[in-house]
Design a protein around this motif. Structure first.
Motif, mmCIF file in Angstrom:
data_model
loop_
_atom_site.group_PDB
_atom_site.id
_atom_site.type_symbol
_atom_site.label_atom_id
_atom_site.label_comp_id
_atom_site.label_asym_id
_atom_site.label_seq_id
_atom_site.Cartn_x
_atom_site.Cartn_y
_atom_site.Cartn_z
ATOM 1 N N HIS A 233 0.830 -1.219 0.000
ATOM 2 C CA HIS A 233 0.000 0.000 0.000
ATOM 3 C C HIS A 233 0.863 1.266 0.000
ATOM 4 C CE1 HIS A 233 -4.028 -1.739 0.363
ATOM 5 N NE2 HIS A 233 -3.447 -2.702 1.065
ATOM 6 N N ASP B 181 -7.384 -2.149 -1.712
ATOM 7 C CA ASP B 181 -8.224 -3.181 -1.093
ATOM 8 C C ASP B 181 -9.654 -2.874 -1.519
ATOM 9 O OD1 ASP B 181 -6.127 -4.343 0.259
ATOM 10 O OD2 ASP B 181 -6.502 -3.280 2.133
ATOM 11 N N GLU C 170 -5.624 -13.099 0.660
ATOM 12 C CA GLU C 170 -6.261 -11.779 0.709
ATOM 13 C C GLU C 170 -6.912 -11.485 -0.641
ATOM 14 O OE1 GLU C 170 -3.855 -8.582 2.188
ATOM 15 O OE2 GLU C 170 -3.375 -9.638 4.049
ATOM 16 N N TRP D 72 -9.033 -9.543 -1.515
ATOM 17 C CA TRP D 72 -9.453 -8.144 -1.687
ATOM 18 C C TRP D 72 -8.306 -7.234 -2.108
ATOM 19 C CZ3 TRP D 72 -9.369 -10.894 2.934
ATOM 20 C CH2 TRP D 72 -8.313 -10.603 3.792
ATOM 21 N N HIS D 73 -7.074 -7.748 -2.080
ATOM 22 C CA HIS D 73 -5.878 -6.916 -2.204
ATOM 23 C C HIS D 73 -5.267 -7.032 -3.603
ATOM 24 C CE1 HIS D 73 -1.953 -5.376 -0.346
ATOM 25 N NE2 HIS D 73 -1.511 -5.952 -1.458
HETATM 26 ZN ZN LIG Z 1 -4.303 -4.596 1.207
#
Ligand SMILES: [Zn+2]
Length: 285
Positions: free
Chosen positions: A207, A214, A255, A257-258
């Motif tokens: 990030h 995300d 993850e 969503w990432h």
């Molecule tokens: Zn993330």
């Protein structure tokens, strides 16, 4: 019986009677003036009798009785207690990690892992993500991406919208200092061993690149986003960094969503390779 012997027997008997009387008098005196001695003797006799535990159950978790609190003579009265300012929690890895490989955040293929660090890198071309792309619960603050990935997010958002799927961003660029707070928050809440499996240490978060998003995929509407992204994101230059079953390679849990932007050509190549992003990016160094 000779008279001398008789006298001796009488004398012994008198002494015996006297001793008996003395013993009786002593006993009566103790009973009258020191009754606790008798009580204690009786109690000791009772205590030596072993009592079986109630119901035969031994409860090892019973707390031992707490000792009586001793009055602290030198302690100030509560209302006079001095106010001690709370010490700020120590910042974990406040400085970029030593012994880690320093990578350049401006490189779209920068290898961001637990063995590398971005240091205090901050992108120079951050732009605000339109509020309409952001999840309603996160619209209280601004979210940023670098210029190039934001352009591709716009295209991707429009394509998803056309397909009846609304993409919602929950997190994008996070500065080094924000990641310090984020990581410390999770350490406080879940403990460091657990936190490192889903939260990056400062300097080690994708990030911080300003290319990573995300998406909200938690709700029912999120399921549609998840499926659409898994199928289409690479066509817009985005790759899912932490796939299922690669925890021992990436160091992070699954993850879905990432997503990280690496450019359209590279993302298509990554998709075709079917490898975790960090493994794929190693071939690009
Ligand atoms: Zn993330």
């Amino acid at each position: 019986m000779p008279k001398g012997k008789l006298t001796r027997i009488r004398l012994i008997m008198r002494i015996a009677v006297l001793l008996l009387c003395a013993a009786v008098v002593t006993g009566v005196s103790i009973y009258l003036f020191k009754p606790d001695l008798f009580a204690r003797a009786g109690q000791e006799a009772e205590e030596t009798e072993e009592q079986p535990p109630p119901d035969g159950i031994i409860k090892p978790d019973l707390e031992p009785p707490k000792p009586e609190p001793k009055p602290q003579l030198d302690a100030p009265a509560p209302e006079e207690a001095p106010v001690i300012p709370e010490e700020a929690p120590p910042k974990k890895q406040a400085e970029p990690g030593k012994g880690l490989i320093k990578v350049d955040g401006n490189n779209l293929f920068a290898l961001v892992t637990k063995q590398t660090t971005l240091g205090r890198y901050a992108p120079g071309d951050l732009q605000t993500i339109p509020a309409g792309f952001v999840h309603p619960s996160r619209r209280g603050s601004k979210h940023y991406l670098r210029r190039e990935p934001l352009g591709h997010l716009r295209d991707m958002w429009a394509a998803a919208d056309k397909a009846g799927v609304q993409l919602t961003v929950t997190s994008a660029y996070r500065s080094y200092d924000t990641q310090v707070s984020t990581f410390n928050y999770w350490v406080e809440l879940r403990g460091e061993a657990k936190a490192v499996t889903f939260s990056a240490r400062p300097g080690q978060s994708e990030h911080q690149l300003g290319t990573t998003i995300d998406f909200n995929i938690d709700t029912n509407a999120g399921k549609k986003q998840h499926d659409w992204l898994a199928k289409n994101a690479h066509n817009f230059g985005f790759a899912m960094s932490y796939p299922k079953g690669a925890e021992n390679i990436t160091g992070y849990i699954y993850e879905p969503w990432h997503y990280r932007y690496i450019g359209v050509a590279a993302a298509k190549e990554w998709k075709a390779a079917g490898k975790p992003l960090c493994v794929f990016l190693k071939t690009k160094q």
